[in-house]
Every structure is written in C-alpha cells, then in structure tokens.
Design a protein around this motif. Sequence first.
Motif, PDB file in Angstrom:
ATOM      1  N   ASN A 183      52.174   4.098  35.662  1.00 35.52           N
ATOM      2  CA  ASN A 183      52.515   3.501  34.379  1.00 35.52           C
ATOM      3  C   ASN A 183      51.272   3.391  33.491  1.00 35.52           C
ATOM      4  OD1 ASN A 183      54.072   2.245  32.410  1.00 35.52           O
ATOM      5  ND2 ASN A 183      53.788   0.211  33.282  1.00 35.52           N
ATOM      6  N   LEU A 184      50.142   2.992  34.110  1.00 33.42           N
ATOM      7  CA  LEU A 184      48.886   2.892  33.372  1.00 33.42           C
ATOM      8  C   LEU A 184      48.470   4.248  32.828  1.00 33.42           C
ATOM      9  CD1 LEU A 184      46.200   1.486  32.534  1.00 33.42           C
ATOM     10  CD2 LEU A 184      45.353   2.019  34.821  1.00 33.42           C
ATOM     11  N   ILE A 185      48.563   5.272  33.669  1.00 34.76           N
ATOM     12  CA  ILE A 185      48.174   6.626  33.253  1.00 34.76           C
ATOM     13  C   ILE A 185      49.053   7.111  32.114  1.00 34.76           C
ATOM     14  CG2 ILE A 185      48.051   9.026  34.022  1.00 34.76           C
ATOM     15  CD1 ILE A 185      47.397   7.864  36.839  1.00 34.76           C
ATOM     16  N   SER A 186      50.333   6.796  32.201  1.00 31.59           N
ATOM     17  CA  SER A 186      51.277   7.210  31.164  1.00 31.59           C
ATOM     18  C   SER A 186      50.928   6.581  29.819  1.00 31.59           C
ATOM     19  CB  SER A 186      52.704   6.832  31.567  1.00 31.59           C
ATOM     20  OG  SER A 186      53.623   7.152  30.543  1.00 31.59           O
ATOM     21  N   LYS A 187      50.545   5.293  29.842  1.00 27.93           N
ATOM     22  CA  LYS A 187      50.224   4.594  28.596  1.00 27.93           C
ATOM     23  C   LYS A 187      48.889   5.041  28.027  1.00 27.93           C
ATOM     24  CE  LYS A 187      52.781   0.315  29.541  1.00 27.93           C
ATOM     25  NZ  LYS A 187      52.671  -1.148  29.733  1.00 27.93           N
ATOM     26  N   ALA A 188      47.893   5.179  28.918  1.00 25.92           N
ATOM     27  CA  ALA A 188      46.538   5.489  28.448  1.00 25.92           C
ATOM     28  C   ALA A 188      46.345   6.965  28.143  1.00 25.92           C
ATOM     29  CB  ALA A 188      45.522   5.040  29.491  1.00 25.92           C
ATOM     30  N   GLY A 189      47.204   7.815  28.706  1.00 21.62           N
ATOM     31  CA  GLY A 189      46.985   9.252  28.569  1.00 21.62           C
ATOM     32  C   GLY A 189      47.868   9.939  27.559  1.00 21.62           C
ATOM     33  N   ARG A 197      44.724  14.838  31.294  1.00 23.11           N
ATOM     34  CA  ARG A 197      45.521  13.784  31.925  1.00 23.11           C
ATOM     35  C   ARG A 197      45.468  13.899  33.444  1.00 23.11           C
ATOM     36  NH1 ARG A 197      51.526  11.891  30.225  1.00 23.11           N
ATOM     37  NH2 ARG A 197      50.419  11.781  28.249  1.00 23.11           N
ATOM     38  N   ARG A 198      45.470  15.133  33.950  1.00 18.01           N
ATOM     39  CA  ARG A 198      45.407  15.340  35.406  1.00 18.01           C
ATOM     40  C   ARG A 198      44.077  14.829  35.954  1.00 18.01           C
ATOM     41  NH1 ARG A 198      47.329  19.855  35.269  1.00 18.01           N
ATOM     42  NH2 ARG A 198      45.431  21.124  35.082  1.00 18.01           N
ATOM     43  N   LYS A 199      42.981  15.100  35.248  1.00 14.94           N
ATOM     44  CA  LYS A 199      41.663  14.615  35.676  1.00 14.94           C
ATOM     45  C   LYS A 199      41.612  13.084  35.633  1.00 14.94           C
ATOM     46  CE  LYS A 199      39.022  18.690  34.236  1.00 14.94           C
ATOM     47  NZ  LYS A 199      37.953  19.208  33.335  1.00 14.94           N
ATOM     48  N   PHE A 200      42.220  12.528  34.576  1.00 16.37           N
ATOM     49  CA  PHE A 200      42.255  11.081  34.442  1.00 16.37           C
ATOM     50  C   PHE A 200      43.038  10.444  35.587  1.00 16.37           C
ATOM     51  CE2 PHE A 200      44.398   7.291  32.456  1.00 16.37           C
ATOM     52  CZ  PHE A 200      43.285   6.473  32.463  1.00 16.37           C
ATOM     53  N   ALA A 201      44.168  11.067  35.937  1.00 19.92           N
ATOM     54  CA  ALA A 201      44.997  10.554  37.036  1.00 19.92           C
ATOM     55  C   ALA A 201      44.235  10.606  38.357  1.00 19.92           C
ATOM     56  CB  ALA A 201      46.289  11.366  37.128  1.00 19.92           C
ATOM     57  N   ASP A 202      43.526  11.713  38.586  1.00 23.96           N
ATOM     58  CA  ASP A 202      42.748  11.827  39.825  1.00 23.96           C
ATOM     59  C   ASP A 202      41.697  10.732  39.902  1.00 23.96           C
ATOM     60  OD1 ASP A 202      44.188  14.043  40.542  1.00 23.96           O
ATOM     61  OD2 ASP A 202      42.700  15.500  39.819  1.00 23.96           O
ATOM     62  N   LEU A 203      41.061  10.439  38.760  1.00 24.89           N
ATOM     63  CA  LEU A 203      40.033   9.405  38.726  1.00 24.89           C
ATOM     64  C   LEU A 203      40.623   8.030  39.009  1.00 24.89           C
ATOM     65  CD1 LEU A 203      37.109   8.550  38.104  1.00 24.89           C
ATOM     66  CD2 LEU A 203      37.777   8.351  35.697  1.00 24.89           C
ATOM     67  N   VAL A 204      41.762   7.724  38.367  1.00 26.84           N
ATOM     68  CA  VAL A 204      42.402   6.420  38.562  1.00 26.84           C
ATOM     69  C   VAL A 204      42.813   6.223  40.005  1.00 26.84           C
ATOM     70  CG1 VAL A 204      44.429   5.027  37.999  1.00 26.84           C
ATOM     71  CG2 VAL A 204      43.170   6.177  36.176  1.00 26.84           C
ATOM     72  N   PHE A 205      43.445   7.224  40.606  1.00 29.47           N
ATOM     73  CA  PHE A 205      43.925   7.069  41.983  1.00 29.47           C
ATOM     74  C   PHE A 205      42.779   7.041  42.990  1.00 29.47           C
ATOM     75  CE2 PHE A 205      48.082   8.640  40.279  1.00 29.47           C
ATOM     76  CZ  PHE A 205      48.818   7.526  40.660  1.00 29.47           C
ATOM     77  N   SER A 206      41.638   7.630  42.629  1.00 26.92           N
ATOM     78  CA  SER A 206      40.492   7.581  43.552  1.00 26.92           C
ATOM     79  C   SER A 206      39.917   6.171  43.648  1.00 26.92           C
ATOM     80  CB  SER A 206      39.406   8.557  43.092  1.00 26.92           C
ATOM     81  OG  SER A 206      38.841   8.144  41.859  1.00 26.92           O
ATOM     82  N   PHE A 207      40.215   5.326  42.615  1.00 28.05           N
ATOM     83  CA  PHE A 207      39.760   3.934  42.614  1.00 28.05           C
ATOM     84  C   PHE A 207      40.942   2.971  42.696  1.00 28.05           C
ATOM     85  CE2 PHE A 207      36.221   6.166  40.624  1.00 28.05           C
ATOM     86  CZ  PHE A 207      35.122   5.608  41.269  1.00 28.05           C
TER      87      PHE A 207
END
Length: 223
Positions: A183-189, A197-207
């Motif tokens: 949900n966060l990725i959807s709003k921020a991306g 967006r894919r790079k952003f998602a990978d970064l978010v899920f890594s943390f």
Amino acid sequence: PLTVLGSTQVSLRLHGVVVTMDAIVVRQLTTEAILGLDFMKDHEAKIDFSTKSLFLSDQGLSLPLDDFIPHPDIDRKVNVRIVEKIEISPRCQLEVMAIANEPVREGVWLLEGSNKGGIPASVARALVEVKSNRVIVRLLNTKSESVTIYPGTKIATLEQAEICAVSNAKVDSLQQNRELLTNLISKAGKTLEANERRKFADLVFSFADVFAISTQIWEEPTN
C-alpha cells in the motif's frame, strides 16, 4: 600521597536513613568516597560475610555489601597500545592488533581514540570484542604520506559499553506487513516509472523489518 584540600560535613542517605559524618576532601580520589574506620566505629558497624551485608548497629540498618563495592569496569577507562610496529600507506586504513594496559573482562567494550599522545592516525570509534586482553583496532591515515606507529604507543581507550535491552520485535503476520508495504509503495510510487517503482519496491521490502506494524503510519494526514 593524597593531597588534602580540607574537611566538611556531609549527609549520606542509606536506604532511606540519613547519616551525617565528617569527611576529609582530597584531590583525585579514584572513587566517590571511602567510609573508613571512624565511620565504622561511630556506627558500630559489623560486616557479615555470610549474608554479604553491613549492619549499622546504632541505626538498626542492614545494607547489602554490593552497595559499597562498585563494579570493577564501571566508569573505568583502560589504555590500549600497539603490539607491533606498523606502517599505514597514505589515505589508507588498517586493522591491527592492540592490547589493553591492564586486565579487563572479555566481552563488548567501547573503543575510542586517545586525545593525548598525538598519534599520526585516526582511530575508528566502535564497539569491539575484547578477548584475552586483546582487541582489533581500525586505524585511518588521512595524510598524503605514510605514517609509522611504534610498539607501546597508546592509540585508544576502552570503556565498558552500556548494556541495553533491545526489543526484538517481529511481525506477527508477514502477509499483513507485506500488504501494508505494498500500500505504501502504491501511494509513494504513483509518479514513478515502472522500472523505478520496481527498484523502490525492492528497497522497501529489503528494510521491511524496520517498519512499524501499526496501520496508523499509513493513514493520510489530516488538516
């Protein structure tokens, strides 16, 4: 010898009981205070080693001996010195073996560079593990020429690291956390390209483990 600065009267609060005594003030005492024979006699003190307690007969007060015996490593700084001659190339770093000046318990200590001595390199401040009185120290040479440090040179100090209880919070439901992050990725991306967006998602899920579990973090701010 101790340098006597004068005398004064002080009040000690021992487990709720206030005791007044005459005290001699000296320079550079290695502990906060010493209760000597005069104090013991005045209060008819008795030490019971079987119960590890100090009993003040005139006050009817029993005190744990641990209150008067500080931990040997609390508020204690130990010098650390180089074991062997080392040479550090310009603008390079090097990990070297160093040794504490006096015996210390094994475990985690705080290592800090020495402010005195003028060593030609910087010491990385870090939590280090001490074993057999030895410790690994990282030295940094920021100069444009090589530097040499000789055996016995004081390079740092060790201080007991404060032990903190760290909560190891784990996500009760991995699926629920993944939905919140999605949900966060959807709003921020929304303004990102697909690749970004894919790079952003990978970064978010890594943390993912550092994000709050509460859904309140995802709520839109209200004006």
